[in-house]
Write a protein that holds these residues in place. Structure first.
Motif, short mmCIF file in Angstrom:
data_model
loop_
_atom_site.label_atom_id
_atom_site.label_comp_id
_atom_site.label_asym_id
_atom_site.label_seq_id
_atom_site.Cartn_x
_atom_site.Cartn_y
_atom_site.Cartn_z
N LYS A 133 0.84 -1.20 0.00
CA LYS A 133 0.00 0.00 0.00
C LYS A 133 0.87 1.25 0.00
CE LYS A 133 -3.79 2.21 2.48
NZ LYS A 133 -4.67 2.14 3.64
N ALA A 134 1.90 1.24 0.82
CA ALA A 134 2.81 2.38 0.88
C ALA A 134 3.56 2.56 -0.44
CB ALA A 134 3.80 2.19 2.02
N LYS A 135 3.95 1.45 -1.04
CA LYS A 135 4.66 1.51 -2.31
C LYS A 135 3.77 2.11 -3.40
CE LYS A 135 8.01 -1.45 -4.56
NZ LYS A 135 8.54 -2.79 -4.68
N ALA A 136 2.51 1.72 -3.41
CA ALA A 136 1.57 2.25 -4.40
C ALA A 136 1.37 3.75 -4.21
CB ALA A 136 0.23 1.53 -4.30
N LYS A 137 1.18 4.16 -2.97
CA LYS A 137 0.99 5.59 -2.67
C LYS A 137 2.23 6.39 -3.03
CE LYS A 137 -3.15 5.63 -0.89
NZ LYS A 137 -4.24 6.33 -1.51
N THR A 138 3.41 5.84 -2.76
CA THR A 138 4.66 6.51 -3.08
C THR A 138 4.80 6.69 -4.59
OG1 THR A 138 5.72 5.62 -1.11
CG2 THR A 138 7.17 6.42 -2.84
N GLU A 139 4.51 5.63 -5.34
CA GLU A 139 4.58 5.73 -6.80
C GLU A 139 3.61 6.78 -7.33
OE1 GLU A 139 3.88 1.71 -8.04
OE2 GLU A 139 6.01 1.32 -8.29
N GLN A 140 2.43 6.82 -6.78
CA GLN A 140 1.44 7.80 -7.22
C GLN A 140 1.92 9.22 -6.92
OE1 GLN A 140 -1.82 6.21 -5.00
NE2 GLN A 140 -2.70 5.16 -6.77
N ALA A 141 2.44 9.43 -5.72
CA ALA A 141 2.92 10.76 -5.34
C ALA A 141 4.11 11.20 -6.18
CB ALA A 141 3.27 10.78 -3.86
N LYS A 142 5.05 10.28 -6.40
CA LYS A 142 6.21 10.60 -7.22
C LYS A 142 5.78 10.94 -8.64
CE LYS A 142 9.65 7.76 -7.28
NZ LYS A 142 10.48 6.57 -7.20
N GLU B 289 6.45 10.49 -18.17
CA GLU B 289 6.99 9.56 -17.17
C GLU B 289 6.20 9.66 -15.88
OE1 GLU B 289 11.14 10.46 -16.74
OE2 GLU B 289 11.66 9.57 -18.67
N GLY B 290 5.81 10.87 -15.51
CA GLY B 290 5.01 11.06 -14.30
C GLY B 290 3.66 10.39 -14.40
N ARG B 291 3.04 10.53 -15.56
CA ARG B 291 1.74 9.86 -15.76
C ARG B 291 1.89 8.34 -15.70
NH1 ARG B 291 0.60 12.77 -20.81
NH2 ARG B 291 0.33 14.90 -20.14
N ALA B 292 2.98 7.84 -16.25
CA ALA B 292 3.23 6.39 -16.24
C ALA B 292 3.43 5.89 -14.81
CB ALA B 292 4.44 6.06 -17.10
N GLU B 293 4.17 6.65 -14.01
CA GLU B 293 4.38 6.24 -12.61
C GLU B 293 3.06 6.24 -11.85
OE1 GLU B 293 7.54 7.95 -10.28
OE2 GLU B 293 8.87 7.99 -12.03
N GLN B 294 2.23 7.22 -12.10
CA GLN B 294 0.92 7.26 -11.44
C GLN B 294 0.09 6.04 -11.83
OE1 GLN B 294 -1.32 11.05 -11.29
NE2 GLN B 294 0.50 11.92 -12.28
N ALA B 295 0.11 5.70 -13.10
CA ALA B 295 -0.65 4.54 -13.58
C ALA B 295 -0.13 3.25 -12.95
CB ALA B 295 -0.57 4.45 -15.09
N LYS B 296 1.18 3.16 -12.81
CA LYS B 296 1.78 1.99 -12.18
C LYS B 296 1.33 1.88 -10.72
CE LYS B 296 6.32 -0.09 -11.43
NZ LYS B 296 7.77 0.11 -11.56
N GLY B 297 1.31 2.99 -10.02
CA GLY B 297 0.84 3.00 -8.64
C GLY B 297 -0.63 2.64 -8.54
N ASP B 298 -1.43 3.16 -9.48
CA ASP B 298 -2.86 2.84 -9.50
C ASP B 298 -3.08 1.35 -9.73
OD1 ASP B 298 -3.44 5.53 -9.15
OD2 ASP B 298 -3.90 5.89 -11.27
N ALA B 299 -2.30 0.78 -10.65
CA ALA B 299 -2.43 -0.65 -10.96
C ALA B 299 -2.03 -1.50 -9.76
CB ALA B 299 -1.57 -1.01 -12.17
N ARG B 300 -0.96 -1.11 -9.09
CA ARG B 300 -0.52 -1.85 -7.90
C ARG B 300 -1.60 -1.80 -6.82
NH1 ARG B 300 4.53 -3.22 -6.42
NH2 ARG B 300 5.48 -1.71 -7.82
#
Length: 57
Positions: free
Chosen positions: A6-15, A34-45
């Motif tokens: 959960k923390a990893k997902a939130k961190t990816e979204q914030a970054k 790249e920022g949008r991609a990181e947010q999407a990765k966090g959302d998927a996680r």
């Protein structure tokens, strides 16, 4: 959802949000993407972990 994931997902979204905002501010389209991609990765996680939690119950 496990605390670590959960923390990893939130961190990816914030970054991702920070990187996207910075990219927009300086006019760097690559950084914005790249920022949008990181947010999407966090959302998927986060979605994956929610599904796991649902299936456990």
């Amino acid at each position: 959802m496990s605390g670590g994931q959960k923390a990893k997902a939130k961190t990816e979204q914030a970054k991702g949000k920070l990187k996207e905002s910075t990219g927009r501010a300086v006019g760097n389209e690559r950084m914005t993407a790249e920022g949008r991609a990181e947010q999407a990765k966090g959302d998927a996680r986060q979605a994956k972990e929610k599904i796991k939690d649902t299936l456990k119950d």
